[in-house]
Enzyme design. Sequence first.
Site, PDB file in Angstrom:
ATOM      1  N   GLY A  98      38.992  41.211  -1.948  1.00 44.13           N
ATOM      2  CA  GLY A  98      38.973  41.730  -0.448  1.00 44.13           C
ATOM      3  C   GLY A  98      38.103  40.604   0.335  1.00 44.13           C
ATOM      4  N   PRO A 109      37.724  47.983  -0.691  1.00 45.13           N
ATOM      5  CA  PRO A 109      37.297  49.808  -0.663  1.00 45.13           C
ATOM      6  C   PRO A 109      36.584  49.912  -1.803  1.00 45.13           C
ATOM      7  CG  PRO A 109      38.991  49.337   0.931  1.00 45.13           C
ATOM      8  CD  PRO A 109      39.129  47.869  -0.163  1.00 45.13           C
ATOM      9  N   SER A 160      24.134  45.393   2.928  1.00 43.30           N
ATOM     10  CA  SER A 160      23.544  45.979   3.823  1.00 43.30           C
ATOM     11  C   SER A 160      23.812  45.092   4.688  1.00 43.30           C
ATOM     12  CB  SER A 160      22.593  47.258   3.604  1.00 43.30           C
ATOM     13  OG  SER A 160      22.477  47.163   4.693  1.00 43.30           O
ATOM     14  N   LYS A 192      21.624  51.265  -2.531  1.00 45.47           N
ATOM     15  CA  LYS A 192      22.490  51.411  -0.949  1.00 45.47           C
ATOM     16  C   LYS A 192      22.922  52.870  -0.714  1.00 45.47           C
ATOM     17  CE  LYS A 192      25.043  50.057   2.759  1.00 45.47           C
ATOM     18  NZ  LYS A 192      25.811  49.601   2.649  1.00 45.47           N
ATOM     19  N   HIS A 248      20.150  54.229   1.126  1.00 46.73           N
ATOM     20  CA  HIS A 248      19.812  53.331   2.118  1.00 46.73           C
ATOM     21  C   HIS A 248      20.592  53.944   2.847  1.00 46.73           C
ATOM     22  CE1 HIS A 248      21.927  50.399   4.830  1.00 46.73           C
ATOM     23  NE2 HIS A 248      21.027  50.311   4.904  1.00 46.73           N
ATOM     24  N   ASN A 249      22.060  54.611   3.080  1.00 49.04           N
ATOM     25  CA  ASN A 249      22.791  54.783   3.865  1.00 49.04           C
ATOM     26  C   ASN A 249      22.800  56.102   4.430  1.00 49.04           C
ATOM     27  OD1 ASN A 249      24.392  52.522   3.174  1.00 49.04           O
ATOM     28  ND2 ASN A 249      26.703  53.846   3.445  1.00 49.04           N
ATOM     29  N   GLU A 258      19.931  55.681   6.999  1.00 49.28           N
ATOM     30  CA  GLU A 258      20.586  55.098   8.290  1.00 49.28           C
ATOM     31  C   GLU A 258      21.466  56.538   8.786  1.00 49.28           C
ATOM     32  OE1 GLU A 258      23.715  51.535   6.928  1.00 49.28           O
ATOM     33  OE2 GLU A 258      25.193  53.966   7.645  1.00 49.28           O
ATOM     34  N   ARG A 309      28.515  65.337  11.966  1.00 50.25           N
ATOM     35  CA  ARG A 309      29.503  64.660  11.172  1.00 50.25           C
ATOM     36  C   ARG A 309      30.256  65.104  11.509  1.00 50.25           C
ATOM     37  NH1 ARG A 309      28.773  58.538   9.305  1.00 50.25           N
ATOM     38  NH2 ARG A 309      26.972  58.260   9.780  1.00 50.25           N
TER      39      ARG A 309
HETATM   40  N1  LIG Z   1      32.276  47.678   7.058  1.00 49.67           N
HETATM   41  C1  LIG Z   1      31.074  47.565   6.427  1.00 49.67           C
HETATM   42  O1  LIG Z   1      30.127  48.093   7.609  1.00 49.67           O
HETATM   43  C2  LIG Z   1      30.824  47.583   5.683  1.00 49.67           C
HETATM   44  C3  LIG Z   1      31.111  48.034   4.530  1.00 49.67           C
HETATM   45  N2  LIG Z   1      30.865  47.991   2.672  1.00 49.67           N
HETATM   46  C4  LIG Z   1      31.925  48.357   1.620  1.00 49.67           C
HETATM   47  O2  LIG Z   1      32.566  46.695   1.711  1.00 49.67           O
HETATM   48  C5  LIG Z   1      33.819  47.811   1.628  1.00 49.67           C
HETATM   49  C6  LIG Z   1      35.135  46.290   2.008  1.00 49.67           C
HETATM   50  O3  LIG Z   1      34.459  46.873   3.344  1.00 49.67           O
HETATM   51  P1  LIG Z   1      35.116  46.597   4.446  1.00 49.67           P
HETATM   52  O4  LIG Z   1      35.092  44.592   4.527  1.00 49.67           O
HETATM   53  O5  LIG Z   1      34.397  46.539   5.626  1.00 49.67           O
HETATM   54  O6  LIG Z   1      36.820  46.411   4.500  1.00 49.67           O
HETATM   55  P2  LIG Z   1      38.145  45.933   5.324  1.00 49.67           P
HETATM   56  O7  LIG Z   1      39.098  47.029   4.755  1.00 49.67           O
HETATM   57  O8  LIG Z   1      38.082  45.674   6.227  1.00 49.67           O
HETATM   58  O9  LIG Z   1      38.572  45.554   3.988  1.00 49.67           O
HETATM   59  C7  LIG Z   1      39.250  45.754   2.954  1.00 49.67           C
HETATM   60  C8  LIG Z   1      40.144  44.482   1.651  1.00 49.67           C
HETATM   61  O10 LIG Z   1      40.428  44.660   1.254  1.00 49.67           O
HETATM   62  C9  LIG Z   1      41.983  44.440   0.365  1.00 49.67           C
HETATM   63  N3  LIG Z   1      42.385  45.326  -0.345  1.00 49.67           N
HETATM   64  C10 LIG Z   1      41.803  46.451  -0.755  1.00 49.67           C
HETATM   65  N4  LIG Z   1      42.709  47.085  -2.048  1.00 49.67           N
HETATM   66  C11 LIG Z   1      42.420  45.790  -2.409  1.00 49.67           C
HETATM   67  C12 LIG Z   1      43.376  45.602  -3.470  1.00 49.67           C
HETATM   68  N5  LIG Z   1      43.000  45.906  -4.858  1.00 49.67           N
HETATM   69  N6  LIG Z   1      43.525  43.761  -4.053  1.00 49.67           N
HETATM   70  C13 LIG Z   1      42.723  42.865  -3.185  1.00 49.67           C
HETATM   71  N7  LIG Z   1      42.224  43.138  -2.031  1.00 49.67           N
HETATM   72  C14 LIG Z   1      42.530  43.923  -1.621  1.00 49.67           C
HETATM   73  C15 LIG Z   1      42.288  44.828   2.040  1.00 49.67           C
HETATM   74  O11 LIG Z   1      43.608  44.713   2.433  1.00 49.67           O
HETATM   75  C16 LIG Z   1      41.714  44.042   2.986  1.00 49.67           C
HETATM   76  O12 LIG Z   1      42.016  42.457   3.824  1.00 49.67           O
HETATM   77  C17 LIG Z   1      33.418  48.834   1.445  1.00 49.67           C
HETATM   78  O13 LIG Z   1      32.978  49.208   0.069  1.00 49.67           O
HETATM   79  C18 LIG Z   1      33.238  49.264   2.443  1.00 49.67           C
HETATM   80  O14 LIG Z   1      31.996  50.536   1.732  1.00 49.67           O
HETATM   81  C19 LIG Z   1      29.302  47.778   3.099  1.00 49.67           C
HETATM   82  C20 LIG Z   1      28.548  47.568   3.836  1.00 49.67           C
HETATM   83  C21 LIG Z   1      28.539  46.907   5.107  1.00 49.67           C
HETATM   84  O1  LIG Z   2      27.017  51.075   4.217  1.00 44.45           O
HETATM   85  C1  LIG Z   2      27.907  50.545   5.573  1.00 44.45           C
HETATM   86  C2  LIG Z   2      26.666  50.312   6.105  1.00 44.45           C
HETATM   87  O2  LIG Z   2      25.331  50.429   6.022  1.00 44.45           O
HETATM   88  C3  LIG Z   2      29.346  50.932   5.894  1.00 44.45           C
HETATM   89  O3  LIG Z   2      29.353  50.363   7.479  1.00 44.45           O
HETATM   90  C4  LIG Z   2      29.360  52.405   5.895  1.00 44.45           C
HETATM   91  O4  LIG Z   2      31.030  52.227   6.195  1.00 44.45           O
HETATM   92  C5  LIG Z   2      28.692  53.582   6.604  1.00 44.45           C
HETATM   93  O5  LIG Z   2      28.811  54.559   5.314  1.00 44.45           O
HETATM   94  P1  LIG Z   2      30.083  55.509   6.276  1.00 44.45           P
HETATM   95  O6  LIG Z   2      31.031  55.726   6.579  1.00 44.45           O
HETATM   96  O7  LIG Z   2      29.815  57.147   6.129  1.00 44.45           O
HETATM   97  O8  LIG Z   2      29.358  55.884   8.258  1.00 44.45           O
END
Ligand SMILES: NC(=O)C1=CN([C@@H]2O[C@H](COP(=O)(O)OP(=O)(O)OC[C@H]3O[C@@H](n4cnc5c(N)ncnc54)[C@H](O)[C@@H]3O)[C@@H](O)[C@H]2O)C=CC1
Ligand SMILES: O=C(CO)[C@H](O)[C@H](O)COP(=O)(O)O
Length: 296
Positions: A7, A68, A118, A169, A172-173, A176, A268
């Site tokens: 990912g 995801p 986070s 976490k 935490h959210n 947030e 929301r």
């Molecule tokens: N964006 C944010 O602010 C935050 C995100 N997270 C969490 O981190 C995780 C990833 O988030 P993002 O990087 O923002 O998502 P993103 O959508 O930017 O990236 C996810 C990646 O996973 C890949 N993917 C999906 N299914 C797959 C599989 N079966 N095998 C291999 N690759 C696969 C996709 O092609 C994509 O490149 C999620 O669980 C999200 O909730 C946690 C904290 C903050």
């Molecule tokens: O974990 C996070 C920040 O701490 C991610 O940004 C998360 O997507 C936020 O939650 P939601 O999508 O419900 O706003």
Amino acid sequence: MELGVIGLGRMGQIVVDRVCSAGHDVVAFDVDEAAVERAEATGASGADSLAAMTDQLGAEKRIWLMVPAGDPVDAALDELEPSLDTHDIVVDGGNSHFEDSVRRADGTEAAYLDCGTSGGPAGAELGFSLMVGGPAWAYEELEPVFDAVATGPQGHDRMGESGAGHYVKMVHNGVEYALMQAYGEGFELLQEGRYDLDLESVAKTWNNGAVIRSWLLELCEEAFREEGGDLGDVADHVAGGSTGTWTVQEALEQGVPLPLIYQSLAERFASRNDRFSRRLVNRLRYGFGRHEVRRT
Ligand SMILES: NC(=O)C1=CN([C@@H]2O[C@H](COP(=O)(O)OP(=O)(O)OC[C@H]3O[C@@H](n4cnc5c(N)ncnc54)[C@H](O)[C@@H]3O)[C@@H](O)[C@H]2O)C=CC1
Ligand SMILES: O=C(CO)[C@H](O)[C@H](O)COP(=O)(O)O
């Protein structure tokens, strides 16, 4: 250490960058080939399938999932499982539900660490805050990787047994959501209220020494600077909501009142479409008081 990262989106690419920068080797896989190419360009060795990744990792696999939450985590684990053994370690750094993490930890041969992350994409420079649950030996073994992905040794800790990382976490959210809602309401009153205020200036002044200074308030300042004090064409529609929903569901199960977090979540949902209840109240005010019915 050699780490497999699965990912490579907004968050996974940061894991790759920070782990490579700390001098470790990374084998990177994503279902999106372009994401694998980006990771290769930043020092990782790309794999074109999960099987190719596990072959490259050899014995004692250390794997970080950053896909995801939900089905993609199970899909990756199902495919990994035949090649996992008791000395292997899998980290889920995404926003998985803590009960899913407990189920996955019970269902795999490997040591499974649920890791709440986070800091968001802005954590690329500073590093993240990591809340880890699962076996202590696996956490200790991966400390060099956690040091690299987090802000440093102070930026991560083991919260407890399986599920504890994602549980912390989740809460935490919820916090947030409530913090953002509080800033939103305060700035709404300032925007609608008696004085013609420069909201960027208010946020900047608060950020310098005020009791309520914070990173989210710095992001308010940034938003007013980039969008204007009236937020320009930013719509009153807030997406997301799953992690806040889990927080409220858990609070109900535990009998813990969370009115602020619940209200922030409800705001929301209310932002998303024409609320039938609001439309009915709009019409009822005409019914009993002949107040004007507002129509779109
Ligand atoms: N964006 C944010 O602010 C935050 C995100 N997270 C969490 O981190 C995780 C990833 O988030 P993002 O990087 O923002 O998502 P993103 O959508 O930017 O990236 C996810 C990646 O996973 C890949 N993917 C999906 N299914 C797959 C599989 N079966 N095998 C291999 N690759 C696969 C996709 O092609 C994509 O490149 C999620 O669980 C999200 O909730 C946690 C904290 C903050
Ligand atoms: O974990 C996070 C920040 O701490 C991610 O940004 C998360 O997507 C936020 O939650 P939601 O999508 O419900 O706003």
